[in-house]
Design an enzyme around this catalytic site. Sequence first.
Site, PDB file in Angstrom:
ATOM      1  N   GLY A   1       0.933  -1.153  -0.006  1.00 59.19           N
ATOM      2  CA  GLY A   1      -0.042   0.293  -0.014  1.00 59.19           C
ATOM      3  C   GLY A   1       0.981   0.949  -0.193  1.00 59.19           C
TER       4      GLY A   1
ATOM      5  N   ASN B   1       1.535   3.376  -2.581  1.00 61.82           N
ATOM      6  CA  ASN B   1       0.310   4.319  -3.175  1.00 61.82           C
ATOM      7  C   ASN B   1      -0.978   4.871  -2.140  1.00 61.82           C
ATOM      8  OD1 ASN B   1       1.575   5.477  -5.648  1.00 61.82           O
ATOM      9  ND2 ASN B   1       1.738   3.337  -6.266  1.00 61.82           N
TER      10      ASN B   1
ATOM     11  N   ARG C   1     -14.850 -14.369  -9.390  1.00 60.87           N
ATOM     12  CA  ARG C   1     -14.494 -12.543  -9.393  1.00 60.87           C
ATOM     13  C   ARG C   1     -15.502 -11.544  -9.395  1.00 60.87           C
ATOM     14  NH1 ARG C   1     -12.781  -9.812 -15.022  1.00 60.87           N
ATOM     15  NH2 ARG C   1     -11.312 -12.265 -15.173  1.00 60.87           N
TER      16      ARG C   1
ATOM     17  N   MET D   1      -4.437  -6.660  -6.580  1.00 64.78           N
ATOM     18  CA  MET D   1      -4.265  -7.892  -7.399  1.00 64.78           C
ATOM     19  C   MET D   1      -5.735  -8.457  -7.716  1.00 64.78           C
ATOM     20  SD  MET D   1      -1.149  -7.232  -7.846  1.00 64.78           S
ATOM     21  CE  MET D   1      -0.428  -7.889  -8.565  1.00 64.78           C
ATOM     22  N   ARG D   2      -6.182  -7.489  -8.163  1.00 62.57           N
ATOM     23  CA  ARG D   2      -7.325  -8.522  -8.807  1.00 62.57           C
ATOM     24  C   ARG D   2      -8.044  -7.511  -9.629  1.00 62.57           C
ATOM     25  NH1 ARG D   2      -9.885 -12.848  -6.077  1.00 62.57           N
ATOM     26  NH2 ARG D   2     -11.975 -11.888  -7.068  1.00 62.57           N
TER      27      ARG D   2
ATOM     28  N   LEU E   1     -11.323  -6.276 -11.974  1.00 62.33           N
ATOM     29  CA  LEU E   1     -12.153  -5.859 -11.750  1.00 62.33           C
ATOM     30  C   LEU E   1     -13.344  -6.078 -12.618  1.00 62.33           C
ATOM     31  CD1 LEU E   1     -11.591  -2.299 -10.572  1.00 62.33           C
ATOM     32  CD2 LEU E   1     -11.928  -4.212  -9.199  1.00 62.33           C
TER      33      LEU E   1
ATOM     34  N   ASN F   1      -6.305   4.006 -11.652  1.00 57.87           N
ATOM     35  CA  ASN F   1      -5.585   3.157 -11.338  1.00 57.87           C
ATOM     36  C   ASN F   1      -4.284   3.959 -11.492  1.00 57.87           C
ATOM     37  OD1 ASN F   1      -4.399   0.805 -10.082  1.00 57.87           O
ATOM     38  ND2 ASN F   1      -4.111  -0.462 -12.450  1.00 57.87           N
TER      39      ASN F   1
ATOM     40  N   HIS G   1      -0.686   2.685 -12.781  1.00 56.60           N
ATOM     41  CA  HIS G   1       0.678   0.977 -13.394  1.00 56.60           C
ATOM     42  C   HIS G   1       1.596   1.602 -13.989  1.00 56.60           C
ATOM     43  CE1 HIS G   1       1.246  -2.413 -15.768  1.00 56.60           C
ATOM     44  NE2 HIS G   1       1.646  -1.939 -16.436  1.00 56.60           N
TER      45      HIS G   1
ATOM     46  N   GLU H   1     -13.630  -2.173 -18.424  1.00 55.88           N
ATOM     47  CA  GLU H   1     -14.147  -3.287 -18.617  1.00 55.88           C
ATOM     48  C   GLU H   1     -12.400  -4.477 -19.371  1.00 55.88           C
ATOM     49  OE1 GLU H   1     -17.122  -2.142 -18.394  1.00 55.88           O
ATOM     50  OE2 GLU H   1     -15.875  -1.478 -19.473  1.00 55.88           O
TER      51      GLU H   1
END
Length: 202
Positions: free
Chosen positions: A13, A15, A66, A91-92, A94, A108, A110, A143
């Site tokens: 965590g 960030n 999910r 780490m999933r 969406l 997000n 990256h 998505e």
Amino acid sequence: MTKRIGVLLSGRGSNFAALADSIAAGRIRDAEIALVLSNREGAPGLAHAAERGLPSRVIPSKGIEREAYDRMAVAALDDARVDLVCLAGFMRLLSPYFVSAFRGRILNIHPSLLPAFPGLESQRQALEYGVKFTGCTVHFVDEDLDAGPIVAQAVVPIEPADTSETLSARILKEEHRIYTEAVQLVLSGRFRIEGRRVLPAA
């Protein structure tokens, strides 16, 4: 009116901690972290939340499909009356259900200059490809994996002696800086999206 941020994390965590520090220092104005949500018990980021007196919750994800998981996560974020969702090493992927619930309100960070090197181990990918520059990207989440409209980017030169670890450390410093700037911009509402481009408000 104070905007309420929900942070999703799976690990250390860093960030999240940077965002919390930016809110405390006034670099992100009129905002508070309303919930820190993790899919992993014992994630170090939860300890950071406790140290700051911020509300946190764990919804373990192991063995859960999910969308079923995302329905529980969305319910928790709705209960916290969250205005903006910030992924901080979550780490999933969406599900469309989650994205639809917070359409245009999920960010997000990256560790690459998207669209280059999406997915995992972006720093290793950059080194193996032999690029001279990489960096980090804040983008809206849709998505598709690491594919939403880009809010902010920072360039990090690759040095000849770099390893994945040394490169990651330099990128992380820029992540903390541009995530703060991106969150401030989005919460201010002073932007517009034209196609894939995030532009200043007209």
